[in-house]
Design an enzyme around this catalytic site. Structure first.
Site, PDB file in Angstrom:
ATOM      1  N   SER A 115      46.313  43.494  40.004  1.00 39.76           N
ATOM      2  CA  SER A 115      45.564  42.248  40.210  1.00 39.76           C
ATOM      3  C   SER A 115      46.241  41.062  39.540  1.00 39.76           C
ATOM      4  CB  SER A 115      44.122  42.397  39.748  1.00 39.76           C
ATOM      5  OG  SER A 115      44.077  42.895  38.458  1.00 39.76           O
ATOM      6  N   HIS A 158      46.032  43.758  47.267  1.00 35.35           N
ATOM      7  CA  HIS A 158      45.039  43.618  46.204  1.00 35.35           C
ATOM      8  C   HIS A 158      43.636  43.744  46.787  1.00 35.35           C
ATOM      9  CE1 HIS A 158      43.028  40.993  42.929  1.00 35.35           C
ATOM     10  NE2 HIS A 158      42.921  42.273  42.659  1.00 35.35           N
ATOM     11  N   GLU A 185      43.855  40.712  49.459  1.00 33.49           N
ATOM     12  CA  GLU A 185      44.968  39.768  49.251  1.00 33.49           C
ATOM     13  C   GLU A 185      46.266  40.511  49.550  1.00 33.49           C
ATOM     14  OE1 GLU A 185      44.135  36.368  45.893  1.00 33.49           O
ATOM     15  OE2 GLU A 185      44.121  38.424  45.183  1.00 33.49           O
ATOM     16  N   ASN A 187      41.992  35.485  41.528  1.00 32.76           N
ATOM     17  CA  ASN A 187      41.764  35.644  40.090  1.00 32.76           C
ATOM     18  C   ASN A 187      42.361  34.503  39.278  1.00 32.76           C
ATOM     19  OD1 ASN A 187      40.212  37.872  40.407  1.00 32.76           O
ATOM     20  ND2 ASN A 187      41.792  39.361  39.881  1.00 32.76           N
TER      21      ASN A 187
END
Ligand code: 3H9
Length: 703
Positions: free
Chosen positions: A415, A436, A448, A486
């Site tokens: 991540s 991801h 992702e 993130n």
């Protein structure tokens, strides 16, 4: 002999043995564009005077009947004929009209069918009124005619959820009259027409049926249920207003009321946001680098690591028909992973997501665990979901490089780690990519697709194809700490922590953001995910932190006391007796107060608007930086990330769309004002400055 006519080639009119066949031909989904409306108007005018035609059959060419109004026309000046008038003309016909439904008869498409006198569906057809998903209500008689056929409850259930239903359910509810056994709409329609002609069937106008019955209490119940559920979205409640009009007014007045409500929804920012989301969802996978690029074939998947993420990814693949081999370090870990996958598959069975036969077949034939990487020699794709350490990842990728067949794709579910560095551990960086997933991986929509420097274009195309197979939304992301989602999360989460230091409580912030439309507030999300995750991230980033950065410590204080959130029954909230709903905790407020005291901060009260503005400004500013750096290729990629992976309210369109709606000059003014107190955190994005200077929007960068 009546001539065949083609009206602007969008609608065809043809008569055979007394039956006029009117065909809508506007691929791909026969949307009711102005050309189709004009074509239908002309075709029904011809039918009304055509002495050779005793009955009309309305069908759609290609894969579907009419899938609704042409969404691209919304927001532009309206053009005649209006759809409600056209449908009234169909209903007013003195000769019977049959609508034959196949594919997806949705929105205006179903409304056209409700204006016909008979409705026949092919077995595969689905029907529905999905207008609420676009911030609208049915605006061409759907709110007035459907309740006359099904009653108020069923009609409101369909239109406030937007849920399409299968032919069988539509028949049971009274939406359609018959299901044909034919597979071709024209054949089915002609057979039904001849049957109706033989029985001398006459017209049946839904608009002339008695008004539906409903009590004030029933309507109040609907309103209170929808107010709770729709989190600020207006259109579901407007559906209730329109159906109330169907029950209390005559048909024509009900239609007028429906029109008023429809037009006010059409003018609302929520409609613009939801239609942006509709098109962004389709555009997100349309990237120049994928044009004409064939994906590699993926049927056999390997997964490294059977923890929460690995098991979730395995289940996602298995539910989509892929073959999965999961590798763990030892037999014990392998059997734990197997138990997790089996439990998750059992949950899917219980929820009716898979049949018992499919569930059993998956476990017997498509899934296995192993402790030897050699079991992956035939895998087309391997997804690594092990501990987040570069050393561990290097070890995994070296082993994969040694055993996997040439052309196999090696993916990391990291991540935040640098996937270029991971790829460098292999002799095939062209085959390495980031995939991801978001937890729980078999539920969350977002994937992702993180593209390092050396990745081959067909590997990127395979990432997108995999997302489609898994029924997920793929967003292309570049390599940076946290990728798109993130990375932006880290920024607005920090802004929320700063607001707590400055005077808001975590409960104030959660309440304000839920009122804005988020399903959960950021502190509730932390409790759900586990506070230890944020703790680990803060520890990881601490050595590289700029001394000017403001760092709140209250969350660490909770972690030091092993208050990790829901899993320990205490975090920012207290979860009594295993409840998933927390209640505020005075002790948390004391920790925060103590920290403010240490920092010499005099707390300021913050209202909901102040909280939302600051939180959104942080999200938008970082989103713009992510676009400017090419981590996200377009603002719509940021929007899709947040709509499909971070609970951003769909009726706000995503952070970038929302920024345009508020106006970038206002956002920049806010950023500059916040920067007066904390110039390091609030550095306005150069992209926002440039767009403001040029008078442009973020959405101008979407094309
Ligand atoms: C309405 O009807 C209002 C009325 O009550 C009142 C009016 C007065 N218009 O999704 P796909 C395009 S509101 C324009 O990939 P699938 C779509 O953008 C409407 N374009 O295919 C895509 O274009 P591209 C109520 C539309 O097989 C292409 O068609 N109706 C429309 O996965 C293929 O679409 C709805 O909300 C449209 N209405 O799914 C239905 N629909 O290739 C909305 C699609 O350039 N549509 N396009 O990317 C859907 O739900 C799905 O498209 C459908 C097909 C299930 C039909």
């Amino acid at each position: 002999m009546t001539p065949t006519n083609s009206y602007e080639s969008a609608v065809d009119y043809d008569v055979t043995d007394g039956v006029a066949v009117i065909t809508v031909q506007n691929p791909p989904v026969n949307a009711l564009s102005v050309a189709v409306r004009r074509g239908l108007d002309a075709a029904f005018a011809q039918f009304s005077t055509d002495t050779d035609a005793k009955i009309a059959v309305l069908i759609g060419e290609g894969r579907t009947f009419i899938a609704g109004a042409d969404i691209k026309e919304f927001g532009k000046p309206p053009q005649e004929p209006r759809l409600p008038d056209l449908i009234q003309r169909i209903e007013n016909s003195e000769k019977p009209v049959i609508a034959v439904l196949h594919g997806t008869a949705l929105g205006g498409g179903l409304e056209v069918a409700l204006g016909a006198h008979y409705r026949l569906a092919l077995p595969s057809a689905k029907v529905g009124l999905p207008e609420v998903t676009l911030g609208l209500i049915p605006g061409a008689g759907g709110t007035q005619r459907l309740p006359r056929l099904t009653g108020v409850d069923a009609a409101l259930s369909l239109m406030t959820s937007g849920r399409p239903i299968k032919a069988e359910e539509a028949l049971n509810l009274g939406v359609i009259d018959q299901i044909s056994t034919e597979t071709d709409p024209k054949t089915a329609g002609l057979a039904y027409a001849n049957q109706l002609l033989a029985t001398k069937a006459t017209v049946r106008r839904v608009g002339e049926m008695p008004a539906p019955l409903v009590t004030a209490t029933e309507l109040a119940d609907w309103r209170s249920k929808l107010t709770k559920k729709s989190r600020g979205q207006l259109s579901p409640l407007a559906c209730v207003d329109a159906v109330e009009a169907a029950a209390t007014l005559d048909f024509a007045s009900g239609m007028t009321r429906e029109r008023e409500l429809f037009m006010s929804m059409l003018a609302s920012p929520q409609r613009a946001a939801l239609i942006h989301a509709f098109f962004a969802e389709r555009k997100v996978s349309k990237l120049p680098e994928l044009q004409g690029m064939d994906a590699r074939s993926v049927t056999k998947v390997g997964i490294i690591g059977g923890g929460t993420m690995g098991a979730g990814i395995a289940v996602s693949c298995l539910l989509s028909g892929l073959d999965v081999t999961l590798i763990e370090r030892n037999e014990d870990a392998a059997s734990t992973a197997k138990a997790t996958v089996t439990r998750l598959l059992g949950d899917s069975l219980k929820r009716g997501k898979i049949s018992e036969a499919k569930h059993n077949a998956i476990l017997a034939e498509s899934f296995r665990t192993n402790i030897d990487y050699a079991a992956l020699s035939q895998a087309d794709l391997v997804i690594e979901a092990v501990f987040e350490s570069m050393e561990v990842k290097h070890d995994v990728f070296r082993q994969l490089d040694a055993v996997c067949k040439p052309g196999a794709i090696l993916a990391s579910n990291t991540s935040y780690l640098d996937i270029n560095e991971i790829a460098a551990a292999t002799n095939r960086p062209q085959d390495v990519i980031g995939l991801h997933f978001f937890s729980p991986a078999h539920v969350m929509k977002l994937l992702e697709v993180v593209v390092p420097d050396a990745t081959a274009p067909d590997v990127v195309a395979t990432g997108f194809a995999l997302a489609k197979t898994l029924n997920k939304i793929a967003v292309r992301a570049g390599v940076c700490d946290g990728f798109i989602g993130n990375r932006i999360l880290a920024t607005y989460r920090a802004a929320a922590d700063h607001m707590v230091l400055d005077g808001a409580s975590p409960y104030d912030i959660d309440r304000a953001l839920k009122a804005f439309g988020f399903a959960m507030g950021p502190f509730e999300v932390s409790d759900l995910a586990g506070l230890d995750i944020g703790w680990a991230t803060r520890k990881r980033k601490a050595p590289t932190l700029d001394p000017r950065a403001r760092v709140a410590k209250f969350a660490d204080r909770l972690c030091e006391l092993s208050r990790f959130g829901q899993k320990t029954s205490r975090g920012f909230y207290i979860y009594a007796d295993g409840s998933r709903r927390g209640s505020p905790d005075a002790e948390v407020l004391q920790f925060i107060e103590a920290e403010r005291g240490e920092l010499g901060i005099t707390p300021q009260k913050m209202d909901d608007e102040t909280i939302v503005r600051r939180y959104m400004a942080a999200m938008i500013n970082e989103g713009a930086k992510v676009v400017a750096e090419g981590i996200a290729q377009r603002p719509l990629d940021v929007d899709m990330t947040f709509l499909s992976g971070y609970g951003f309210p769909r009726h706000r369109g995503g952070p970038m769309h929302y920024a345009d709606e508020i106006g970038l000059p206002a956002i920049l003014t806010d950023l500059e004002r916040y920067a007066q107190d904390d110039a390091y955190f609030w550095q306005p994005s150069q992209l926002i400055r440039d767009l403001v200077a040029k008078g442009q929007t973020l959405s101008s960068l979407n094309d």
